[in-house]
Design a protein around this motif. Sequence first.
Motif, PDB file in Angstrom:
ATOM      1  N   LEU A 124     -44.111 -99.811 -35.472  1.00 28.26           N
ATOM      2  CA  LEU A 124     -44.540 -99.671 -36.859  1.00 28.26           C
ATOM      3  C   LEU A 124     -43.492 -98.944 -37.686  1.00 28.26           C
ATOM      4  CD1 LEU A 124     -48.256 -98.536 -36.292  1.00 28.26           C
ATOM      5  CD2 LEU A 124     -47.449-100.831 -36.894  1.00 28.26           C
ATOM      6  N   SER A 125     -42.890 -97.917 -37.114  1.00 31.77           N
ATOM      7  CA  SER A 125     -41.936 -97.113 -37.888  1.00 31.77           C
ATOM      8  C   SER A 125     -41.023 -96.354 -36.954  1.00 31.77           C
ATOM      9  CB  SER A 125     -42.683 -96.125 -38.803  1.00 31.77           C
ATOM     10  OG  SER A 125     -43.489 -95.236 -38.038  1.00 31.77           O
ATOM     11  N   LYS A 126     -39.846 -96.002 -37.484  1.00 30.65           N
ATOM     12  CA  LYS A 126     -38.867 -95.191 -36.768  1.00 30.65           C
ATOM     13  C   LYS A 126     -38.485 -94.026 -37.649  1.00 30.65           C
ATOM     14  CE  LYS A 126     -34.357 -95.442 -34.430  1.00 30.65           C
ATOM     15  NZ  LYS A 126     -33.229 -96.327 -34.047  1.00 30.65           N
ATOM     16  N   HIS A 127     -38.442 -92.836 -37.064  1.00 30.41           N
ATOM     17  CA  HIS A 127     -38.176 -91.618 -37.831  1.00 30.41           C
ATOM     18  C   HIS A 127     -37.003 -90.880 -37.199  1.00 30.41           C
ATOM     19  CE1 HIS A 127     -42.118 -92.074 -39.853  1.00 30.41           C
ATOM     20  NE2 HIS A 127     -42.497 -92.526 -38.668  1.00 30.41           N
ATOM     21  N   THR A 128     -36.005 -90.571 -37.989  1.00 26.73           N
ATOM     22  CA  THR A 128     -34.873 -89.777 -37.535  1.00 26.73           C
ATOM     23  C   THR A 128     -34.890 -88.439 -38.263  1.00 26.73           C
ATOM     24  OG1 THR A 128     -33.428 -90.759 -39.217  1.00 26.73           O
ATOM     25  CG2 THR A 128     -33.493 -91.827 -37.053  1.00 26.73           C
ATOM     26  N   GLY A 129     -34.123 -87.506 -37.762  1.00 28.75           N
ATOM     27  CA  GLY A 129     -34.058 -86.197 -38.401  1.00 28.75           C
ATOM     28  C   GLY A 129     -35.250 -85.312 -38.117  1.00 28.75           C
ATOM     29  N   TRP A 130     -36.041 -85.669 -37.104  1.00 25.22           N
ATOM     30  CA  TRP A 130     -37.143 -84.794 -36.722  1.00 25.22           C
ATOM     31  C   TRP A 130     -36.578 -83.521 -36.078  1.00 25.22           C
ATOM     32  CZ3 TRP A 130     -41.903 -87.621 -34.185  1.00 25.22           C
ATOM     33  CH2 TRP A 130     -42.545 -88.389 -35.157  1.00 25.22           C
ATOM     34  N   ARG A 131     -37.319 -82.453 -36.218  1.00 26.03           N
ATOM     35  CA  ARG A 131     -36.959 -81.205 -35.567  1.00 26.03           C
ATOM     36  C   ARG A 131     -36.828 -81.432 -34.056  1.00 26.03           C
ATOM     37  NH1 ARG A 131     -39.771 -75.458 -36.876  1.00 26.03           N
ATOM     38  NH2 ARG A 131     -39.640 -76.418 -38.928  1.00 26.03           N
ATOM     39  N   GLN A 132     -35.831 -80.790 -33.445  1.00 25.47           N
ATOM     40  CA  GLN A 132     -35.578 -80.975 -32.019  1.00 25.47           C
ATOM     41  C   GLN A 132     -36.275 -79.931 -31.159  1.00 25.47           C
ATOM     42  OE1 GLN A 132     -31.241 -81.033 -32.864  1.00 25.47           O
ATOM     43  NE2 GLN A 132     -31.191 -82.865 -31.585  1.00 25.47           N
ATOM     44  N   SER A 133     -37.232 -79.254 -31.726  1.00 23.70           N
ATOM     45  CA  SER A 133     -37.873 -78.161 -30.992  1.00 23.70           C
ATOM     46  C   SER A 133     -39.401 -78.218 -31.049  1.00 23.70           C
ATOM     47  CB  SER A 133     -37.399 -76.814 -31.557  1.00 23.70           C
ATOM     48  OG  SER A 133     -37.533 -76.780 -32.966  1.00 23.70           O
ATOM     49  N   TRP A 134     -39.965 -79.404 -31.359  1.00 25.20           N
ATOM     50  CA  TRP A 134     -41.423 -79.504 -31.290  1.00 25.20           C
ATOM     51  C   TRP A 134     -41.865 -79.439 -29.832  1.00 25.20           C
ATOM     52  CZ3 TRP A 134     -43.104 -78.293 -35.685  1.00 25.20           C
ATOM     53  CH2 TRP A 134     -42.650 -78.861 -36.877  1.00 25.20           C
ATOM     54  N   ASP A 135     -42.822 -78.558 -29.552  1.00 21.72           N
ATOM     55  CA  ASP A 135     -43.364 -78.446 -28.203  1.00 21.72           C
ATOM     56  C   ASP A 135     -44.616 -79.286 -28.018  1.00 21.72           C
ATOM     57  OD1 ASP A 135     -41.713 -76.192 -26.867  1.00 21.72           O
ATOM     58  OD2 ASP A 135     -42.228 -75.375 -28.828  1.00 21.72           O
ATOM     59  N   LEU A 136     -45.431 -79.367 -29.058  1.00 22.38           N
ATOM     60  CA  LEU A 136     -46.695 -80.093 -28.981  1.00 22.38           C
ATOM     61  C   LEU A 136     -46.857 -80.988 -30.201  1.00 22.38           C
ATOM     62  CD1 LEU A 136     -49.094 -77.141 -27.986  1.00 22.38           C
ATOM     63  CD2 LEU A 136     -48.111 -78.844 -26.435  1.00 22.38           C
ATOM     64  N   ILE A 137     -47.454 -82.155 -29.983  1.00 19.05           N
ATOM     65  CA  ILE A 137     -47.904 -83.018 -31.076  1.00 19.05           C
ATOM     66  C   ILE A 137     -49.355 -83.342 -30.777  1.00 19.05           C
ATOM     67  CG2 ILE A 137     -47.586 -85.187 -32.317  1.00 19.05           C
ATOM     68  CD1 ILE A 137     -44.690 -85.220 -31.394  1.00 19.05           C
ATOM     69  N   ILE A 138     -50.248 -82.974 -31.690  1.00 17.23           N
ATOM     70  CA  ILE A 138     -51.680 -83.101 -31.454  1.00 17.23           C
ATOM     71  C   ILE A 138     -52.275 -84.064 -32.465  1.00 17.23           C
ATOM     72  CG2 ILE A 138     -53.896 -81.874 -31.368  1.00 17.23           C
ATOM     73  CD1 ILE A 138     -50.834 -79.767 -31.132  1.00 17.23           C
ATOM     74  N   PRO A 139     -52.876 -85.177 -32.021  1.00 15.06           N
ATOM     75  CA  PRO A 139     -53.577 -86.049 -32.967  1.00 15.06           C
ATOM     76  C   PRO A 139     -54.827 -85.363 -33.474  1.00 15.06           C
ATOM     77  CG  PRO A 139     -53.798 -86.887 -30.720  1.00 15.06           C
ATOM     78  CD  PRO A 139     -52.921 -85.683 -30.643  1.00 15.06           C
ATOM     79  N   CYS A 140     -55.127 -85.531 -34.746  1.00 13.15           N
ATOM     80  CA  CYS A 140     -56.274 -84.869 -35.349  1.00 13.15           C
ATOM     81  C   CYS A 140     -56.773 -85.719 -36.512  1.00 13.15           C
ATOM     82  CB  CYS A 140     -55.924 -83.453 -35.809  1.00 13.15           C
ATOM     83  SG  CYS A 140     -54.481 -83.345 -36.876  1.00 13.15           S
ATOM     84  N   ARG A 141     -57.849 -85.282 -37.111  1.00 12.84           N
ATOM     85  CA  ARG A 141     -58.419 -85.978 -38.247  1.00 12.84           C
ATOM     86  C   ARG A 141     -58.331 -85.073 -39.463  1.00 12.84           C
ATOM     87  NH1 ARG A 141     -63.103 -86.464 -36.443  1.00 12.84           N
ATOM     88  NH2 ARG A 141     -64.362 -85.149 -37.810  1.00 12.84           N
ATOM     89  N   ILE A 142     -57.830 -85.619 -40.554  1.00 12.80           N
ATOM     90  CA  ILE A 142     -57.726 -84.833 -41.788  1.00 12.80           C
ATOM     91  C   ILE A 142     -59.043 -84.961 -42.532  1.00 12.80           C
ATOM     92  CG2 ILE A 142     -56.496 -84.560 -43.965  1.00 12.80           C
ATOM     93  CD1 ILE A 142     -54.031 -85.576 -42.587  1.00 12.80           C
ATOM     94  N   SER A 143     -59.786 -83.900 -42.609  1.00 11.09           N
ATOM     95  CA  SER A 143     -61.136 -83.930 -43.150  1.00 11.09           C
ATOM     96  C   SER A 143     -61.145 -84.434 -44.579  1.00 11.09           C
ATOM     97  CB  SER A 143     -61.755 -82.531 -43.099  1.00 11.09           C
ATOM     98  OG  SER A 143     -61.722 -82.023 -41.789  1.00 11.09           O
TER      99      SER A 143
END
Length: 336
Positions: A252-271
């Motif tokens: 669907l998409s490609k993203h560059t320039g992301w921070r190289q130090s993310w430890d966790l990515i958590i899916p969630c719902r935006i209320s």
Amino acid sequence: MQQEPHPPLSTQELSESPTPAIQPSGELEAYTFLEGQLEHAYTQSNVRGTWDLLIPGAYMEFTEATNLLFYDRAAGLADIYLPEGPQGELQLLKRHTGWRRGWDLILADHFLEVSKGDSLLFYDREAGLGELHAMDGEGGVFRVARFTDWRRTWDAIVPVMPLDVPPGAGQVFTSLLFYDKAAGQGEFYATDGQGHLSRVARHSGWRRTWDLIVPFTQSTRDANRTVLVFYDRSAGQGELYAVDGHGGIARLSKHTGWRQSWDLIIPCRISGSSSNGLLFYDRSAGQGELYAVDGQGALTRVARYTDWRRTWDAIVFGTLAGPGPLLDPSLLFYER
């Protein structure tokens, strides 16, 4: 993946026993979640400081709130908690001792027909062992299937929407994606609700540097689908893929320039909106960022947090906190 014949359903490896000594060095904090604004709900101190895995799920037959399974690998111990206090504080439902001390991964989802609530998938990488367990609706757990020939190099196993479902099928069960980083391979398996796994698709030539693969369910005009977030930490890159009904994936998409130090990515719902969300956590920087995700895989930052604790070991999302019987979308943070 061959299923080993198993004895009649039992709780042989998952028996209860008197409470072991608690090591009260950990802490939990819960925050309710509204449009990117986090409101502190409660803090629980003096909790066990040796939990290795926190697995949200539905472990009771009838419950609307998210339940939590905590697993201590060294102790072979697991606790199941319900959010039942005035602000959703966790209350112990069931304690299990004598669990295998080698589980690297535990997943909760809809794998088994007999399970009252979510069922559990266990993986021991060193032993090449997998197991499927069902819940009895009151926090009890029993084994339904055991697999002794699993690859010892799976780095990630994630749940995906049911695959290869024939038209007019009745009850369907969650499928699985297995990822082998060193081999650059991914394999999709369907589950039949009886404890059998069948391979639906195999992919070669995948990048060998994905550090995280995070699934979330996205609603479309026709149906729901699984979207996978792939993150390569050293390259600072992310890619989002949609999974089709036969184990195929489309970027669907490609993203560059992301921070190289993310430890966790958590899916969630935006209320308050229909958007899916992704929460990123950088432990060393004490920072978090919340993004909304649209149907094309574009990310829009909703909030940034710069003063978070640098010692959170786990963060989970669910209906976990808030006053009254109807709990709000929430984040639970755990520090050992």
